[in-house]
Motif scaffolding. Structure first.
Motif, PDB file in Angstrom:
ATOM      1  N   GLY A 112       0.821  -1.199   0.000  1.00  0.00           N
ATOM      2  CA  GLY A 112       0.000   0.000   0.000  1.00  0.00           C
ATOM      3  C   GLY A 112       0.853   1.245   0.000  1.00  0.00           C
ATOM      4  N   GLN A 113       1.881   1.252   0.824  1.00  0.00           N
ATOM      5  CA  GLN A 113       2.743   2.426   0.923  1.00  0.00           C
ATOM      6  C   GLN A 113       3.585   2.616  -0.327  1.00  0.00           C
ATOM      7  N   LEU A 123      -9.788   0.766   6.948  1.00  0.00           N
ATOM      8  CA  LEU A 123      -8.352   0.570   6.764  1.00  0.00           C
ATOM      9  C   LEU A 123      -7.933  -0.612   7.642  1.00  0.00           C
ATOM     10  N   ALA A 124      -7.794  -1.783   7.030  1.00  0.00           N
ATOM     11  CA  ALA A 124      -7.550  -2.992   7.819  1.00  0.00           C
ATOM     12  C   ALA A 124      -6.968  -4.093   6.943  1.00  0.00           C
ATOM     13  N   ASP A 125      -6.096  -4.884   7.554  1.00  0.00           N
ATOM     14  CA  ASP A 125      -5.662  -6.140   6.949  1.00  0.00           C
ATOM     15  C   ASP A 125      -6.798  -7.152   7.112  1.00  0.00           C
ATOM     16  N   TYR A 126      -7.020  -7.968   6.101  1.00  0.00           N
ATOM     17  CA  TYR A 126      -8.160  -8.884   6.132  1.00  0.00           C
ATOM     18  C   TYR A 126      -8.143  -9.805   7.340  1.00  0.00           C
ATOM     19  N   VAL A 150      -5.524  -1.679   2.537  1.00  0.00           N
ATOM     20  CA  VAL A 150      -4.329  -1.356   3.318  1.00  0.00           C
ATOM     21  C   VAL A 150      -3.684  -0.070   2.814  1.00  0.00           C
ATOM     22  N   SER A 151      -4.400   0.689   2.002  1.00  0.00           N
ATOM     23  CA  SER A 151      -3.889   1.944   1.455  1.00  0.00           C
ATOM     24  C   SER A 151      -4.673   3.118   2.023  1.00  0.00           C
TER      25      SER A 151
END
Length: 396
Positions: free
Chosen positions: A124-125, A227-230, A206-207
């Motif tokens: 994402g970053q 905004l979260a990781d699955y 995640v972005s």
């Protein structure tokens, strides 16, 4: 042509006979390329034009990584870069040049979980947070960053609308349903589902850039971004959705995490629900993540085999339908490249010429790979326990 090229191009003349390059590395690369109908400094638009005398040595020593990095550095060019890559892969020359970088990539993937929660935010970053204005200039108005569906489409916007609508129809969306989008990007699917099918949507990304931009675009719709990781989503299974979609995100999951991905989907889906998984895939076990793509474009990515998806989904779902339209990615990527070229002057000062060459190589090399059919694009429809009476794919 720069000054590095002048000593190197004399062997690229046309005619019935052609002298071999004097440098042994040039001669070796020249013989390899002939198997794909490519010449060093030849006259055709897909021929590789050398600008630096060490180019052949770098490519032979480093394989795919050397090919991509030397292009970024301006050591070589090809007018039709996508055709060059298509020919290389069709002739399986990627298998002829096996390098330590490729071996290390495969070993790392086997030994380490490169897509664990701590590393999940890196892509994402590095990639998706390059700038919403940059992606808006390259993509179509829906901001769909995945393969379009070109069966009856003439433009990128039409192909992306067709793809989004195909997903909604495959899922059988109805007004009032709740849709979970795992890896929602800028919200193109959720916006389409809310506007055209009356669906309430929640998307995971995640972005930060995607979440902020998507929320602004969907402000008047029943669409929410998280905004979260699955893996951290819905741990107790209290949230249940009628439908789940994951479009172009599974490539970032990694084989060690496939069971966790499908476990999250199962605990978040109603027993009578449907899930659609849209992912790029590979066709051979021996193919590893391309070192150049991993370093410069998608950190820690891993393309699945169809069998790996089936094995991981098996404890949780019945696979009701599989649809391969990977050849459409070639046309999608070339459309993105045209937009990128058209709008590049806006971003030249921000990103610089090495980035321009990197992004051109990314888009056109991937187009060539899909044209060679070494990469696939699958849409799978899955159901917990299977659908009574079976599943019927809508007209595509």
């Amino acid at each position: 042509m720069n000054h590095h090229a002048r000593a190197s191009v004399s062997h690229g003349r046309t005619g019935a006979t052609r002298s071999r390059p004097a440098d042994p590395a040039d001669a070796t690369l020249d013989r390899l390329l002939e198997r794909a109908g490519i010449r060093l400094n030849g006259p055709r638009p897909w021929d590789l034009q050398i600008h630096h005398r060490q180019t052949a040595r770098r490519i032979l020593a480093q394989g795919s990584l050397g090919l991509g990095e030397s292009y970024m550095d301006g050591w070589w060019d090809a007018e039709q870069l996508d055709t060059l890559i298509f020919r290389l892969l069709s002739a399986r020359l990627d298998q002829a040049v096996r390098t330590p970088a490729l071996a290390w990539a495969g070993l790392r993937a086997r030994l380490f979980n490169l897509q664990n929660e701590a590393r999940a935010w890196m892509v994402g970053q590095q990639h998706y947070d390059l700038g919403n204005d940059f992606f808006a200039a390259m993509l179509d108005p829906s901001m769909a960053y995945s393969c379009g569906y070109w069966a009856d489409a003439d433009t990128l916007a039409d192909a992306q609308f067709a793809k989004l609508d195909l997903v909604c129809r495959k899922l059988g969306l109805q007004p009032g349903m709740r849709l979970l989008d795992i890896g929602c990007g800028w919200g193109s699917l959720m916006r389409h589902a809310a506007e055209h099918y009356g669906v309430e949507c929640l998307g995971l990304t995640v972005s930060r850039e995607q979440a902020a931009y998507g929320a602004e675009r969907c402000a008047q719709l029943p669409v929410r971004f998280e905004l979260a990781d699955y893996r951290s989503f819905n741990p107790d299974g209290r949230q249940r959705f009628d439908r789940i979609a994951s479009i172009g995100m599974f490539e970032h999951v990694g084989s060690k995490n496939y069971p966790a991905f499908f476990a999250v989907a199962e605990r978040s889906l109603r027993e009578d629900g449907l899930m659609l998984l849209h992912t790029i895939g590979k066709t051979h076990h021996r193919d590893t993540t391309d070192p150049w793509i991993d370093r410069y474009i998608f950190r820690n990515g891993q393309l699945p085999l169809l069998g790996q998806i089936s094995d991981a989904a098996d404890p949780h779902f019945v696979i009701e339908d599989v649809h391969n339209f990977g050849a459409d990615y070639d046309r999608t990527l070339r459309a993105w490249h045209r937009n990128f070229q058209q709008h590049w002057p806006r971003f030249a000062e921000r990103h610089g010429d090495r980035f321009r060459r990197m992004w051109r190589y990314y888009l056109l090399a991937c187009a060539g790979a899909f044209r060679a059919r070494t990469l696939q694009l699958w849409q799978l429809v899955l159901a917990p326990g299977g659908l009574a009476g079976g599943y019927r794919r809508p007209m595509v």
